[in-house]
Enzyme design. Structure first.
Site, mmCIF file in Angstrom:
data_model
loop_
_atom_site.group_PDB
_atom_site.id
_atom_site.type_symbol
_atom_site.label_atom_id
_atom_site.label_comp_id
_atom_site.label_asym_id
_atom_site.label_seq_id
_atom_site.Cartn_x
_atom_site.Cartn_y
_atom_site.Cartn_z
ATOM 1 N N HIS A 118 23.666 -25.854 -25.720
ATOM 2 C CA HIS A 118 22.265 -25.831 -25.308
ATOM 3 C C HIS A 118 22.113 -26.348 -23.887
ATOM 4 C CE1 HIS A 118 22.897 -30.008 -26.485
ATOM 5 N NE2 HIS A 118 21.781 -30.333 -25.838
ATOM 6 N N ASP A 171 19.328 -28.889 -22.053
ATOM 7 C CA ASP A 171 18.352 -29.874 -22.533
ATOM 8 C C ASP A 171 16.915 -29.384 -22.352
ATOM 9 O OD1 ASP A 171 20.168 -31.775 -23.420
ATOM 10 O OD2 ASP A 171 20.277 -32.790 -21.479
ATOM 11 N N HIS A 229 25.815 -27.536 -22.665
ATOM 12 C CA HIS A 229 26.750 -28.530 -23.208
ATOM 13 C C HIS A 229 26.661 -28.568 -24.724
ATOM 14 C CE1 HIS A 229 22.984 -30.778 -22.650
ATOM 15 N NE2 HIS A 229 23.414 -31.649 -23.553
ATOM 16 N N ARG A 271 20.275 -41.785 -22.033
ATOM 17 C CA ARG A 271 20.187 -40.658 -21.106
ATOM 18 C C ARG A 271 18.874 -40.716 -20.334
ATOM 19 N NH1 ARG A 271 19.633 -35.327 -24.129
ATOM 20 N NH2 ARG A 271 17.415 -35.506 -23.635
#
Length: 280
Positions: free
Chosen positions: A101, A103, A250, A265
């Site tokens: 995907h 993000d 990723h 994150r």
């Protein structure tokens, strides 16, 4: 600064730097390396949350995840909305990012970069992350398929990803949905890249559902099955990895069931929504 490419196609490890104490020259060099390698790995970083955020802010304004602003109750009192916490317990049924995907591509303006700082890795040495170069994913397509996709737009629906985690929206709750070109132009490199993914992309607009399903399923399988334009990052304690969320997908590998993993994150907001590489 020592730069060690991970593969010829994507990724580099950067050593000899403290991200908490960078000069203007080093920041400029990191920005150039970011556009070249798309995934940058920094080992042995001792960062406070403020230092983590300050490094990210060299690339732009920080993004707030939609779960923190949709009335879903994901944010706890006193929690920093600019931090997305990845705290996988040993008995967790699933973890974040267990599919290829980009993000929150369902945002009208998706993040341009994500920066994940991992401070606890699983005791079994699992939890690697795979990254894929979507410039090369585009380059490897046939001329006929490129011509077909250049004029197409795809619908990205955040509720698809929520359902993957067993979450259903309640009355009054909202989550982003957006239409983006299937082949956008990177705003800095001007290069075309493939921008559809299995976690968020619902359908290609303007064609029959069966045609859309066929194309998307084929593209998703193609990205997952093409190691020549992928790299694999093994996490160690106090590693920060940043990636270009526009031209990189990723996949977080869940091979550590029974063990825990912790990271934080931050993401950087792009200045505008993706624009088509070629006009239709």
């Amino acid at each position: 600064m020592l730069v060690t490419p991970i593969t010829p196609m994507i990724g580099a490890e950067i050593s000899g730097l403290s991200l908490a104490n960078l000069s203007d020259t080093e920041i400029r060099e990191i920005k150039d390396l970011f556009l070249t390698h798309m995934v940058l790995v920094f080992r042995d970083q001792e960062l406070t949350r403020d230092e983590h955020k300050a490094f990210a802010q060299n690339f732009g304004e920080l993004h707030i995840h939609p779960s923190k602003r949709s009335g879903m109750g994901a944010g706890k009192e006193g929690e920093d909305p600019e931090l997305f916490i990845i705290d996988t317990k040993p008995d967790a049924k699933q973890s974040n990012g267990e599919a290829w995907h980009s993000d929150v591509s369902c945002e009208e303006v998706p993040p341009l970069a994500s920066l994940l700082y991992v401070t606890k890795t699983p005791e079994n040495d699992g939890g690697d992350t795979m990254f894929a170069n979507m410039y090369e994913a585009y380059n490897e397509l046939s001329a006929d398929l490129k011509n077909l996709l250049h004029s197409k737009f795809a619908f990205h629906d955040g509720e698809i990803d929520l359902r993957n985690y067993g979450i259903r929206l309640k009355p009054g709750q909202v989550y982003p949905k957006a239409t983006h070109p299937v082949i956008p132009k990177h705003p800095e490199t001007q290069r075309p890249y493939l921008f559809v993914n299995g976690s968020f992309t619902s359908h290609i607009e303007g064609i029959a559902k069966w045609e859309s399903d066929m194309l998307l399923e084929g593209l998703h399988r193609y990205v997952a099955a093409s190691p020549k334009f992928q790299c694999r990052v093994k996490w160690r304690k106090n590693t920060l990895t940043m990636w270009d969320n526009r031209c990189v997908q990723h996949h977080a590998i869940r091979d550590y069931v029974g063990y825990s993993r912790y990271g934080e994150r931050v993401s950087v907001l792009a200045k505008e929504s993706p624009k088509p590489y070629l006009a239709s």
